[in-house]
Design a protein around this motif. Structure first.
Motif, PDB file in Angstrom:
ATOM      1  N   ARG A 384       5.654 -19.747 -81.436  1.00  0.00           N
ATOM      2  CA  ARG A 384       4.861 -19.174 -80.470  1.00  0.00           C
ATOM      3  C   ARG A 384       5.741 -19.504 -79.283  1.00  0.00           C
ATOM      4  N   PHE A 385       5.783 -18.182 -78.320  1.00  0.00           N
ATOM      5  CA  PHE A 385       6.513 -18.509 -76.923  1.00  0.00           C
ATOM      6  C   PHE A 385       5.484 -19.151 -76.085  1.00  0.00           C
ATOM      7  N   HIS A 386       5.760 -20.091 -75.431  1.00  0.00           N
ATOM      8  CA  HIS A 386       4.801 -20.540 -74.103  1.00  0.00           C
ATOM      9  C   HIS A 386       5.556 -20.842 -73.190  1.00  0.00           C
ATOM     10  N   ARG A 387       4.858 -20.402 -71.922  1.00  0.00           N
ATOM     11  CA  ARG A 387       5.431 -20.624 -70.690  1.00  0.00           C
ATOM     12  C   ARG A 387       5.852 -21.892 -70.077  1.00  0.00           C
ATOM     13  N   LYS A 388       4.903 -22.558 -70.675  1.00  0.00           N
ATOM     14  CA  LYS A 388       4.899 -24.128 -70.220  1.00  0.00           C
ATOM     15  C   LYS A 388       4.421 -25.110 -71.168  1.00  0.00           C
ATOM     16  N   ALA A 389       5.098 -26.359 -71.105  1.00  0.00           N
ATOM     17  CA  ALA A 389       4.955 -27.095 -72.329  1.00  0.00           C
ATOM     18  C   ALA A 389       3.820 -28.340 -71.811  1.00  0.00           C
ATOM     19  N   GLU A 390       2.840 -28.604 -72.606  1.00  0.00           N
ATOM     20  CA  GLU A 390       1.982 -29.630 -72.328  1.00  0.00           C
ATOM     21  C   GLU A 390       2.749 -30.887 -72.454  1.00  0.00           C
ATOM     22  N   ASP A 391       2.329 -32.043 -71.535  1.00  0.00           N
ATOM     23  CA  ASP A 391       2.963 -33.349 -71.870  1.00  0.00           C
ATOM     24  C   ASP A 391       4.465 -33.526 -72.201  1.00  0.00           C
ATOM     25  N   TYR A 392       5.171 -32.544 -71.766  1.00  0.00           N
ATOM     26  CA  TYR A 392       6.537 -32.610 -71.893  1.00  0.00           C
ATOM     27  C   TYR A 392       7.292 -33.126 -73.136  1.00  0.00           C
ATOM     28  N   PRO A 393       6.823 -32.422 -74.308  1.00  0.00           N
ATOM     29  CA  PRO A 393       7.453 -33.198 -75.564  1.00  0.00           C
ATOM     30  C   PRO A 393       8.978 -33.074 -75.548  1.00  0.00           C
ATOM     31  N   ASN A 394       9.640 -33.785 -76.409  1.00  0.00           N
ATOM     32  CA  ASN A 394      11.183 -33.611 -76.591  1.00  0.00           C
ATOM     33  C   ASN A 394      11.360 -32.375 -77.652  1.00  0.00           C
ATOM     34  N   CYS A 395      12.469 -31.826 -77.206  1.00  0.00           N
ATOM     35  CA  CYS A 395      12.988 -30.527 -77.694  1.00  0.00           C
ATOM     36  C   CYS A 395      13.723 -31.047 -79.275  1.00  0.00           C
ATOM     37  N   SER A 396      13.044 -30.393 -80.383  1.00  0.00           N
ATOM     38  CA  SER A 396      13.549 -30.678 -81.753  1.00  0.00           C
ATOM     39  C   SER A 396      14.943 -30.422 -81.731  1.00  0.00           C
ATOM     40  N   SER A 397      15.445 -29.690 -80.841  1.00  0.00           N
ATOM     41  CA  SER A 397      17.060 -29.091 -81.035  1.00  0.00           C
ATOM     42  C   SER A 397      17.973 -30.189 -79.978  1.00  0.00           C
ATOM     43  N   GLY A 399      16.922 -32.656 -78.013  1.00  0.00           N
ATOM     44  CA  GLY A 399      16.429 -34.062 -77.712  1.00  0.00           C
ATOM     45  C   GLY A 399      15.870 -34.089 -76.281  1.00  0.00           C
ATOM     46  N   GLN A 400      16.088 -33.151 -75.322  1.00  0.00           N
ATOM     47  CA  GLN A 400      15.649 -33.446 -73.980  1.00  0.00           C
ATOM     48  C   GLN A 400      14.270 -33.112 -73.882  1.00  0.00           C
ATOM     49  N   ARG A 401      13.372 -33.486 -72.955  1.00  0.00           N
ATOM     50  CA  ARG A 401      12.246 -33.160 -72.585  1.00  0.00           C
ATOM     51  C   ARG A 401      12.147 -31.511 -72.322  1.00  0.00           C
ATOM     52  N   CYS A 402      10.795 -31.186 -72.747  1.00  0.00           N
ATOM     53  CA  CYS A 402      10.660 -29.468 -72.447  1.00  0.00           C
ATOM     54  C   CYS A 402       9.450 -29.431 -71.337  1.00  0.00           C
ATOM     55  N   ARG A 403       9.938 -28.684 -70.137  1.00  0.00           N
ATOM     56  CA  ARG A 403       8.620 -28.467 -69.258  1.00  0.00           C
ATOM     57  C   ARG A 403       8.498 -27.139 -69.307  1.00  0.00           C
ATOM     58  N   ARG A 404       9.219 -26.169 -69.331  1.00  0.00           N
ATOM     59  CA  ARG A 404       8.984 -24.520 -69.401  1.00  0.00           C
ATOM     60  C   ARG A 404       9.434 -23.925 -70.397  1.00  0.00           C
ATOM     61  N   GLU A 405       9.070 -22.774 -70.710  1.00  0.00           N
ATOM     62  CA  GLU A 405       9.836 -21.840 -71.550  1.00  0.00           C
ATOM     63  C   GLU A 405      10.115 -22.578 -73.001  1.00  0.00           C
ATOM     64  N   HIS A 419      12.926 -25.861 -76.730  1.00  0.00           N
ATOM     65  CA  HIS A 419      13.290 -25.062 -75.368  1.00  0.00           C
ATOM     66  C   HIS A 419      13.591 -23.662 -76.009  1.00  0.00           C
ATOM     67  N   PHE A 420      12.941 -22.526 -75.324  1.00  0.00           N
ATOM     68  CA  PHE A 420      13.070 -21.125 -75.763  1.00  0.00           C
ATOM     69  C   PHE A 420      14.694 -20.940 -75.862  1.00  0.00           C
ATOM     70  N   LYS A 421      15.173 -21.627 -74.820  1.00  0.00           N
ATOM     71  CA  LYS A 421      16.950 -21.344 -75.109  1.00  0.00           C
ATOM     72  C   LYS A 421      17.712 -22.043 -76.117  1.00  0.00           C
ATOM     73  N   CYS A 422      17.096 -23.222 -76.432  1.00  0.00           N
ATOM     74  CA  CYS A 422      17.537 -24.130 -77.751  1.00  0.00           C
ATOM     75  C   CYS A 422      17.486 -23.325 -79.001  1.00  0.00           C
ATOM     76  N   TRP A 423      16.067 -22.689 -79.070  1.00  0.00           N
ATOM     77  CA  TRP A 423      15.623 -22.074 -80.302  1.00  0.00           C
ATOM     78  C   TRP A 423      16.475 -20.629 -80.464  1.00  0.00           C
ATOM     79  N   TRP A 424      16.869 -20.221 -79.411  1.00  0.00           N
ATOM     80  CA  TRP A 424      17.476 -18.954 -79.605  1.00  0.00           C
ATOM     81  C   TRP A 424      18.932 -19.069 -78.552  1.00  0.00           C
ATOM     82  N   PRO A 425      19.883 -19.875 -79.127  1.00  0.00           N
ATOM     83  CA  PRO A 425      21.059 -19.910 -78.575  1.00  0.00           C
ATOM     84  C   PRO A 425      21.615 -18.751 -78.246  1.00  0.00           C
ATOM     85  N   GLY A 426      21.491 -17.650 -78.999  1.00  0.00           N
ATOM     86  CA  GLY A 426      22.095 -16.320 -78.824  1.00  0.00           C
ATOM     87  C   GLY A 426      21.740 -15.577 -77.900  1.00  0.00           C
ATOM     88  N   LEU A 427      20.803 -16.256 -77.100  1.00  0.00           N
ATOM     89  CA  LEU A 427      19.970 -15.491 -75.950  1.00  0.00           C
ATOM     90  C   LEU A 427      20.989 -14.752 -75.117  1.00  0.00           C
TER      91      LEU A 427
END
Ligand SMILES: [Zn+2]
Ligand SMILES: [Zn+2]
Ligand SMILES: [Zn+2]
Ligand SMILES: [Zn+2]
Ligand SMILES: [Zn+2]
Ligand SMILES: [Zn+2]
Ligand SMILES: [Zn+2]
Ligand SMILES: [Zn+2]
Length: 455
Positions: A384-397, A399-405, A419-427
């Motif tokens: 699911r795409f979300h505009r904001k991340a609650e609690d700033y989790p770490n990106c599975s790809s 490792g950095q904190r996620c704030r938005r998208e 991160h949306f961009k990490c999930w879809w590096p082909g963006l």
């Protein structure tokens, strides 16, 4: 008295004979070629009573050509008129002749003609409606309860005002809904459509392409014109997908931020006066009289937005006439603002910010839409795409904190977040792929994603 050199032609796109004009006497008052939209220069053909003009070259463009290098698989192209602008004048024909001779999108392949006639018949009523069933009608004949092709299984009810002050978006055009819209009658289902968006025809002609345009509620695609990933409805024209915001823009516009008419020019690569970017093969709108240019990305921006940075509505502003340097800072990123470019502004509080800072990088993606697994990842579930991340989790790809998208796994047992961009590096590369495939119609378009709308 000197004999006037006159020559007349009958042109199939205009009902009166056109007179050859070698020198234009009406200096100072510019006229425009009804074929290519450029300023008329000598020599030209004119119908003075109708103010209809064609450049010499445009008037004499061949009615048919046998082949075109960009579209080698078909032979026999015929020159067609572009659709009329409006009904204000019977003579406002616009034909992109010069362009037609350079871009296959403006040709009609002869063999397709019969198919299109079939689709449209003699009246517009033969087009397929998006409303598949009218369940209830009001006293004055308005459809108050409907079924819509994009939302099967649930009825939709007409409302003229949003009851609570929430940021609800139309699931067709992704712009806020406030007045006159249909909402889903199921209380848990947040699905909205502007009345206008609900009534769009499922098949129509769009001026950008000679293919028929089919309305698609796919919910996640890249819009060819505004050059962004969007959710909502699209008009699909062969290889081109166009979001509803862009699909509504006509090919000639009167734009309130500019004093002259703007004409669409697919060859335009000049810097956009709204955002400062250079258009690519989607072209841009150009002023017929000066160097003003606008791309679809800017034209489809919302005129006003609500953002937590200011308690008031922020308005899209075209000119910054303020001399104080404070105003040239963006109140969100604190970076510089270019005085000549558009920005959002609250005139009461003097808040101003870049459009990208206000809207985010993906303003027309619906929060919560489901995207299919991206095959180049180890992760194999829908997300699911979300505009904001609650609690700033770490990106599975990364490792950095996620704030938005971000994207979050749709399976309850899996805690994949990225991160949306990490999930879809082909963006960023996606756009390039689309560009190539656009000009090679047989190539399959890699990276095309289809999704379900979240319910
Ligand atoms: Zn809408
Ligand atoms: Zn529903
Ligand atoms: Zn668009
Ligand atoms: Zn722009
Ligand atoms: Zn101008
Ligand atoms: Zn900013
Ligand atoms: Zn990441
Ligand atoms: Zn998962």
């Amino acid at each position: 008295m000197e004999m006037e050199k006159k020559r007349e032609i009958n042109h199939p796109f205009h009902e009166h004979p056109l007179v050859f004009v070698e020198d234009q006497s009406n200096e100072g008052q510019k006229s425009y070629c009804s074929a290519c939209g450029d300023v008329i220069s000598d020599p030209c053909f004119s119908c003075a009573p109708c103010n209809y003009h064609l450049h010499n070259n445009c008037a004499l463009a061949p009615q048919t050509i046998s082949s075109h290098p960009l579209h080698p698989q078909h032979s026999g192209f015929s020159l067609r008129e572009r659709p009329r602008l409006d009904n204000r004048s019977g003579c406002s024909y616009i034909v992109h002749v010069n362009c037609a001779l350079e871009d296959y999108r403006f040709y009609e392949v002869v063999e397709r003609e019969s198919r299109c006639e079939e689709l449209y018949g003699s009246s517009s009523k033969s087009t397929q409606p998006s409303i598949t069933r009218v369940v209830e009608v009001s006293e004055d004949g308005e459809a108050t309860k409907i079924e819509h092709f994009s939302h099967e299984g649930h009825c939709m009810v007409l409302a003229d005002k949003m009851e609570e002050e929430t940021d609800r978006r139309c699931d067709g055009c992704m712009l806020p809904v406030s007045t006159l819209f249909y909402y889903c009658s199921e209380s848990e289902c947040h699905f909205y459509l502007h009345k206008n968006c609900a009534e769009l025809p499922r098949v129509k002609r769009h001026w950008i392409d000679r293919d028929t345009a089919t309305l698609n509620s796919r919910s996640f695609m890249w819009c060819f014109l505004c050059n962004r990933p969007c959710s909502g409805f699209f008009y699909e024209m062969g290889e081109l997908w166009v979001c509803l915001r862009c699909a509504e823009v006509p090919d000639v516009i009167e734009f309130q931020g500019h004093e002259h008419l703007l004409f669409y020019d697919f060859k335009c690569r000049e810097r956009c006066n709204g955002c400062g970017a250079y258009p690519s093969e989607e072209g841009a709108f150009k002023c017929g009289k000066c160097s003003f240019t606008l791309d679809f990305k800017c034209l489809s921006l919302p005129h006003s937005v609500v953002h937590k940075i200011d308690e008031h509505q922020l308005n899209l502003t075209y000119h910054d006439d303020n001399d104080y340097s404070k105003h040239l800072r963006c109140d969100i990123c604190e970076g510089k603002r270019d005085r000549s470019l558009w920005y959002y502004c609250c005139s009461i509080c003097d808040t101003s910010a870049h459009p990208d800072c206000i809207l985010g990088e993906f303003p027309f993606l619906k929060d919560g839409i489901i995207l299919p697994p991206y095959s180049r990842h180890g992760h194999r579930h829908d997300v699911r795409f979300h505009r904001k991340a609650e609690d700033y989790p770490n990106c599975s790809s990364c490792g950095q904190r996620c704030r938005r998208e971000i994207v979050k796994c749709a399976e309850s047992t899996c805690n994949y977040i990225a991160h949306f961009k990490c999930w879809w590096p082909g963006l960023s590369r996606f756009r390039v792929i689309q560009r190539i495939s656009h000009f090679v119609p047989t190539a399959s378009r890699a990276g095309k994603l289809s999704t379900r709308t979240s319910k």
